[in-house]
Design an enzyme around this catalytic site. Structure first.
Site, PDB file in Angstrom:
ATOM      1  N   LYS A   9      25.153  40.401  38.884  1.00  0.00           N
ATOM      2  CA  LYS A   9      24.705  41.789  39.008  1.00  0.00           C
ATOM      3  C   LYS A   9      23.230  41.858  39.440  1.00  0.00           C
ATOM      4  CE  LYS A   9      28.105  43.561  35.650  1.00  0.00           C
ATOM      5  NZ  LYS A   9      28.271  44.312  34.363  1.00  0.00           N
ATOM      6  N   TYR A  49      34.447  50.362  40.195  1.00  0.00           N
ATOM      7  CA  TYR A  49      34.499  50.637  38.746  1.00  0.00           C
ATOM      8  C   TYR A  49      35.277  51.910  38.421  1.00  0.00           C
ATOM      9  CZ  TYR A  49      31.338  46.901  37.121  1.00  0.00           C
ATOM     10  OH  TYR A  49      30.784  45.687  36.759  1.00  0.00           O
ATOM     11  N   ASN A 112      24.149  43.260  31.767  1.00  0.00           N
ATOM     12  CA  ASN A 112      24.674  42.036  31.140  1.00  0.00           C
ATOM     13  C   ASN A 112      24.970  40.922  32.150  1.00  0.00           C
ATOM     14  OD1 ASN A 112      26.925  43.148  32.280  1.00  0.00           O
ATOM     15  ND2 ASN A 112      27.980  43.573  30.351  1.00  0.00           N
ATOM     16  N   HIS A 115      29.776  40.238  36.160  1.00  0.00           N
ATOM     17  CA  HIS A 115      31.108  40.856  36.083  1.00  0.00           C
ATOM     18  C   HIS A 115      32.145  39.763  36.273  1.00  0.00           C
ATOM     19  CE1 HIS A 115      34.637  43.328  36.952  1.00  0.00           C
ATOM     20  NE2 HIS A 115      34.884  42.449  37.908  1.00  0.00           N
ATOM     21  N   GLU A 126      40.538  43.053  43.082  1.00  0.00           N
ATOM     22  CA  GLU A 126      39.087  43.029  43.319  1.00  0.00           C
ATOM     23  C   GLU A 126      38.740  42.101  44.497  1.00  0.00           C
ATOM     24  OE1 GLU A 126      37.934  44.030  38.657  1.00  0.00           O
ATOM     25  OE2 GLU A 126      37.296  42.111  39.513  1.00  0.00           O
TER      26      GLU A 126
HETATM   27  P1  IDP Z   1      33.175  43.795  31.084  1.00  0.00           P
HETATM   28  O1  IDP Z   1      32.098  43.739  32.134  1.00  0.00           O
HETATM   29  O2  IDP Z   1      32.918  42.812  29.973  1.00  0.00           O
HETATM   30  O3  IDP Z   1      34.571  43.678  31.645  1.00  0.00           O
HETATM   31  P2  IDP Z   1      33.742  46.637  30.743  1.00  0.00           P
HETATM   32  O4  IDP Z   1      34.185  47.277  29.458  1.00  0.00           O
HETATM   33  O5  IDP Z   1      34.762  46.474  31.820  1.00  0.00           O
HETATM   34  O6  IDP Z   1      33.062  45.238  30.372  1.00  0.00           O
HETATM   35  O7  IDP Z   1      32.519  47.500  31.281  1.00  0.00           O
HETATM   36  C1  IDP Z   1      32.062  47.332  32.599  1.00  0.00           C
HETATM   37  C2  IDP Z   1      30.559  47.323  32.597  1.00  0.00           C
HETATM   38  O8  IDP Z   1      30.085  48.601  32.202  1.00  0.00           O
HETATM   39  C3  IDP Z   1      29.911  46.357  31.590  1.00  0.00           C
HETATM   40  O9  IDP Z   1      29.837  45.028  32.039  1.00  0.00           O
HETATM   41  C4  IDP Z   1      28.544  46.989  31.431  1.00  0.00           C
HETATM   42  O10 IDP Z   1      27.704  46.677  32.554  1.00  0.00           O
HETATM   43  C5  IDP Z   1      28.866  48.474  31.466  1.00  0.00           C
HETATM   44  N1  IDP Z   1      29.071  48.983  30.114  1.00  0.00           N
HETATM   45  C6  IDP Z   1      30.143  48.794  29.308  1.00  0.00           C
HETATM   46  N2  IDP Z   1      29.994  49.407  28.114  1.00  0.00           N
HETATM   47  C7  IDP Z   1      28.789  50.022  28.176  1.00  0.00           C
HETATM   48  C8  IDP Z   1      28.051  50.844  27.257  1.00  0.00           C
HETATM   49  O11 IDP Z   1      28.479  51.131  26.143  1.00  0.00           O
HETATM   50  N3  IDP Z   1      26.826  51.285  27.686  1.00  0.00           N
HETATM   51  C9  IDP Z   1      26.325  50.991  28.924  1.00  0.00           C
HETATM   52  N4  IDP Z   1      26.983  50.236  29.806  1.00  0.00           N
HETATM   53  C10 IDP Z   1      28.191  49.746  29.452  1.00  0.00           C
HETATM   54 MG    MG Z   2      35.630  44.926  32.897  1.00  0.00          MG
END
Ligand code: IDP
Ligand code: MG
Length: 137
Positions: A9, A49, A112, A115, A126
């Site tokens: 990212k 997304y 984080n 992805h 994807e």
């Molecule tokens: P993942 O990346 O572990 O699959 P997902 O639930 O698919 O997690 O969420 C996609 C992305 O959305 C996350 O990697 C993160 O960047 C963002 N995200 C998820 N939950 C939150 C939140 O509670 N606050 C802000 N950003 C979030």
């Molecule tokens: Mg995800």
């Protein structure tokens, strides 16, 4: 053997973490079979997304994913989808185990670093998305 879609990212690129992240990937036995640096448009990020479009963080997520270049990768190997999810660690870096990419290299749930596809079906979708947009493979 299967394939999964990885994105390093904008935060990972900005903080010069891409080499270290690739070392986690290569140490896990997964092969990086395609890799391209590119900048997502708002439309592309929102489309990628779309499953999260009703979530409260969706606008913030699209803004973040378009804030700078990303590196999109295709990873290949045995159980690539579940293996990459395991080495990425929990979505929330505070919950992620030490030794995982997010556990070691991230601190904030919204930034984080990586992805990874969450199922073989989504991995194929994807990868097809980035093939159509950028001829990634
Ligand atoms: P993942 O990346 O572990 O699959 P997902 O639930 O698919 O997690 O969420 C996609 C992305 O959305 C996350 O990697 C993160 O960047 C963002 N995200 C998820 N939950 C939150 C939140 O509670 N606050 C802000 N950003 C979030
Ligand atoms: Mg995800």
């Amino acid at each position: 053997m299967d394939r999964t879609l990885s994105i390093l990212k904008p935060d990972a690129v900005k903080l010069d973490l891409t080499g270290r992240i690739n070392t986690y990937i290569e140490n896990s036995g997964l092969k990086i079979i395609a890799q391209k640096m590119l900048s997502l448009t708002e439309k592309q990020a929102a489309s990628f997304y779309h499953i999260h479009q009703e979530r409260p963080f969706f606008i913030e997520l699209v803004k973040f994913m378009t804030s700078g270049p990303v590196i999109v990768q295709v990873l290949f190997g045995k159980d690539a989808v579940s293996k990459y999810r395991a080495i990425m660690g929990d979505t929330d870096p505070k919950q992620a185990a030490k030794g995982t990419i997010r556990g070691d290299l991230a601190s904030d749930i919204s930034e984080n670093r990586v992805h990874g596809s969450d199922s073989i079906d989504n991995a194929n979708k994807e990868i097809a998305f980035f093939f159509a947009e950028y001829q990634l493979l």
